[in-house]
Design a protein around this motif. Structure first.
Motif, PDB file in Angstrom:
ATOM      1  N   ALA A   1      43.501  34.148  23.762  1.00 46.50           N
ATOM      2  CA  ALA A   1      43.579  32.698  23.655  1.00 46.50           C
ATOM      3  C   ALA A   1      44.724  32.141  24.488  1.00 46.50           C
ATOM      4  CB  ALA A   1      43.753  32.290  22.195  1.00 46.50           C
ATOM      5  N   PHE A   2      45.721  32.953  24.815  1.00 46.73           N
ATOM      6  CA  PHE A   2      46.886  32.503  25.563  1.00 46.73           C
ATOM      7  C   PHE A   2      46.799  32.830  27.056  1.00 46.73           C
ATOM      8  CE2 PHE A   2      48.574  32.934  21.271  1.00 46.73           C
ATOM      9  CZ  PHE A   2      49.213  31.722  21.124  1.00 46.73           C
ATOM     10  N   ALA A   3      45.733  33.475  27.498  1.00 46.18           N
ATOM     11  CA  ALA A   3      45.644  33.901  28.892  1.00 46.18           C
ATOM     12  C   ALA A   3      44.284  33.519  29.472  1.00 46.18           C
ATOM     13  CB  ALA A   3      45.839  35.414  28.987  1.00 46.18           C
ATOM     14  N   ASP A   4      44.290  33.153  30.738  1.00 42.36           N
ATOM     15  CA  ASP A   4      43.060  32.788  31.438  1.00 42.36           C
ATOM     16  C   ASP A   4      42.357  34.064  31.903  1.00 42.36           C
ATOM     17  OD1 ASP A   4      41.066  31.573  32.881  1.00 42.36           O
ATOM     18  OD2 ASP A   4      42.361  30.979  34.549  1.00 42.36           O
ATOM     19  N   PRO A   5      41.145  34.323  31.413  1.00 37.96           N
ATOM     20  CA  PRO A   5      40.473  35.573  31.784  1.00 37.96           C
ATOM     21  C   PRO A   5      40.047  35.635  33.247  1.00 37.96           C
ATOM     22  CG  PRO A   5      39.096  34.263  30.319  1.00 37.96           C
ATOM     23  CD  PRO A   5      40.397  33.564  30.432  1.00 37.96           C
ATOM     24  N   ALA A   6      39.907  34.494  33.909  1.00 34.71           N
ATOM     25  CA  ALA A   6      39.461  34.493  35.306  1.00 34.71           C
ATOM     26  C   ALA A   6      40.616  34.493  36.298  1.00 34.71           C
ATOM     27  CB  ALA A   6      38.583  33.277  35.559  1.00 34.71           C
ATOM     28  N   LYS A   7      41.831  34.540  35.815  1.00 31.95           N
ATOM     29  CA  LYS A   7      42.992  34.448  36.701  1.00 31.95           C
ATOM     30  C   LYS A   7      43.028  35.569  37.733  1.00 31.95           C
ATOM     31  CE  LYS A   7      48.031  34.259  36.663  1.00 31.95           C
ATOM     32  NZ  LYS A   7      49.224  34.199  35.822  1.00 31.95           N
ATOM     33  N   TYR A   8      42.659  36.773  37.343  1.00 33.72           N
ATOM     34  CA  TYR A   8      42.801  37.935  38.215  1.00 33.72           C
ATOM     35  C   TYR A   8      41.493  38.345  38.885  1.00 33.72           C
ATOM     36  CZ  TYR A   8      47.120  38.165  35.589  1.00 33.72           C
ATOM     37  OH  TYR A   8      48.315  37.846  35.011  1.00 33.72           O
TER      38      TYR A   8
ATOM     39  N   ASP B   1      43.224  41.163  44.986  1.00 34.41           N
ATOM     40  CA  ASP B   1      42.921  42.478  45.534  1.00 34.41           C
ATOM     41  C   ASP B   1      43.825  43.512  44.862  1.00 34.41           C
ATOM     42  OD1 ASP B   1      45.366  42.012  46.690  1.00 34.41           O
ATOM     43  OD2 ASP B   1      44.721  42.372  48.758  1.00 34.41           O
ATOM     44  N   TYR B   2      43.671  44.763  45.236  1.00 31.47           N
ATOM     45  CA  TYR B   2      44.382  45.814  44.500  1.00 31.47           C
ATOM     46  C   TYR B   2      45.891  45.732  44.662  1.00 31.47           C
ATOM     47  CZ  TYR B   2      45.388  48.830  48.505  1.00 31.47           C
ATOM     48  OH  TYR B   2      45.883  49.348  49.653  1.00 31.47           O
ATOM     49  N   THR B   3      46.378  45.306  45.826  1.00 34.48           N
ATOM     50  CA  THR B   3      47.831  45.221  45.988  1.00 34.48           C
ATOM     51  C   THR B   3      48.415  44.106  45.132  1.00 34.48           C
ATOM     52  OG1 THR B   3      47.546  43.844  47.946  1.00 34.48           O
ATOM     53  CG2 THR B   3      47.843  46.196  48.310  1.00 34.48           C
TER      54      THR B   3
ATOM     55  N   LYS C   1      37.957  48.997  40.295  1.00 38.54           N
ATOM     56  CA  LYS C   1      38.112  50.443  40.504  1.00 38.54           C
ATOM     57  C   LYS C   1      39.344  50.752  41.358  1.00 38.54           C
ATOM     58  CE  LYS C   1      33.231  51.153  39.953  1.00 38.54           C
ATOM     59  NZ  LYS C   1      31.967  51.049  40.625  1.00 38.54           N
ATOM     60  N   CYS C   2      40.432  50.118  41.005  1.00 37.93           N
ATOM     61  CA  CYS C   2      41.684  50.309  41.737  1.00 37.93           C
ATOM     62  C   CYS C   2      42.371  51.594  41.284  1.00 37.93           C
ATOM     63  CB  CYS C   2      42.613  49.125  41.492  1.00 37.93           C
ATOM     64  SG  CYS C   2      41.951  47.543  42.029  1.00 37.93           S
ATOM     65  N   HIS C   3      43.201  52.123  42.154  1.00 37.69           N
ATOM     66  CA  HIS C   3      44.017  53.302  41.856  1.00 37.69           C
ATOM     67  C   HIS C   3      45.456  52.980  42.225  1.00 37.69           C
ATOM     68  CE1 HIS C   3      40.411  55.668  41.225  1.00 37.69           C
ATOM     69  NE2 HIS C   3      39.933  55.207  42.364  1.00 37.69           N
ATOM     70  N   ASP C   4      46.382  53.598  41.522  1.00 39.61           N
ATOM     71  CA  ASP C   4      47.790  53.392  41.832  1.00 39.61           C
ATOM     72  C   ASP C   4      48.077  53.911  43.230  1.00 39.61           C
ATOM     73  OD1 ASP C   4      48.544  52.210  39.434  1.00 39.61           O
ATOM     74  OD2 ASP C   4      48.828  54.151  38.457  1.00 39.61           O
ATOM     75  N   SER C   5      48.861  53.150  43.973  1.00 39.55           N
ATOM     76  CA  SER C   5      49.218  53.595  45.311  1.00 39.55           C
ATOM     77  C   SER C   5      50.235  54.723  45.195  1.00 39.55           C
ATOM     78  CB  SER C   5      49.772  52.438  46.144  1.00 39.55           C
ATOM     79  OG  SER C   5      50.939  51.949  45.548  1.00 39.55           O
ATOM     80  N   PRO C   6      50.214  55.669  46.135  1.00 37.95           N
ATOM     81  CA  PRO C   6      51.192  56.762  46.071  1.00 37.95           C
ATOM     82  C   PRO C   6      52.585  56.201  46.298  1.00 37.95           C
ATOM     83  CG  PRO C   6      49.953  56.857  48.120  1.00 37.95           C
ATOM     84  CD  PRO C   6      49.326  55.781  47.269  1.00 37.95           C
TER      85      PRO C   6
ATOM     86  N   GLU D   1      41.899  44.838  32.919  1.00 37.95           N
ATOM     87  CA  GLU D   1      40.439  44.779  33.010  1.00 37.95           C
ATOM     88  C   GLU D   1      39.995  44.542  34.450  1.00 37.95           C
ATOM     89  OE1 GLU D   1      39.217  41.802  30.211  1.00 37.95           O
ATOM     90  OE2 GLU D   1      39.527  43.115  28.489  1.00 37.95           O
ATOM     91  N   ALA D   2      40.667  43.639  35.161  1.00 41.00           N
ATOM     92  CA  ALA D   2      40.341  43.402  36.568  1.00 41.00           C
ATOM     93  C   ALA D   2      40.615  44.651  37.396  1.00 41.00           C
ATOM     94  CB  ALA D   2      41.144  42.220  37.105  1.00 41.00           C
TER      95      ALA D   2
END
Length: 148
Positions: free
Chosen positions: A40-47, A51-53, A112-117, A106-107
């Protein structure tokens, strides 16, 4: 006369007790409701268009802010009326950050993002400054047209 006054007080006290119990139950329900209402306190479409960065940077920022707020809430717990101060001052912001973090995660999963090395630090030393050749007098040569 005394008997009639006592008869009127008893139902009034019973009614007051019922009202207080009802208010207590209602307020305890509100306190529990805040943990489940993070969205309720956050906009679900914000993210959705990040992009992944951008998502990676935002997730790190949110995690840092949440850790900072948890520390402040923990510090406030120790003081006088600490739990009340922690709830009033920090809880709403913490709940909002939790909702934003949940939406960012969730975004992250949807994209399907992965942490950058981790970035490798340069192990090469900085180049040494080149020495200025000395003149016959042992001083560095003067440059330009400055008057000495």
């Amino acid at each position: 006369m005394i008997a009639s006054s006592a008869c009127l007080r008893t139902p009034f006290r019973a009614l007051a007790g019922v009202v207080l119990l009802t208010l207590g139950a209602a307020l305890s329900g509100c306190a529990d409701m805040s943990d489940g209402m993070t969205s309720a306190f956050a906009d679900p479409a914000k993210y959705s268009l990040y992009d992944y960065t951008q998502l990676e940077a935002e997730r790190k920022t949110l995690a840092t802010k949440m850790a900072e707020l948890q520390g402040l809430m923990g510090k406030a717990q120790d003081g006088f009326a600490g739990p009340v101060v922690a709830e009033v001052a920090y809880r709403n912001e913490y709940i909002a950050l939790r909702g934003q973090k949940k939406n960012a995660d969730e975004a992250w999963a949807i994209n399907k993002c992965h942490d950058s090395p981790p970035a490798k630090t340069a192990a090469t030393p900085a180049p040494a400054p080149t020495p200025v050749p000395a003149t016959a007098s042992g001083h560095a040569p003067k440059s330009g047209s400055a008057v000495y």
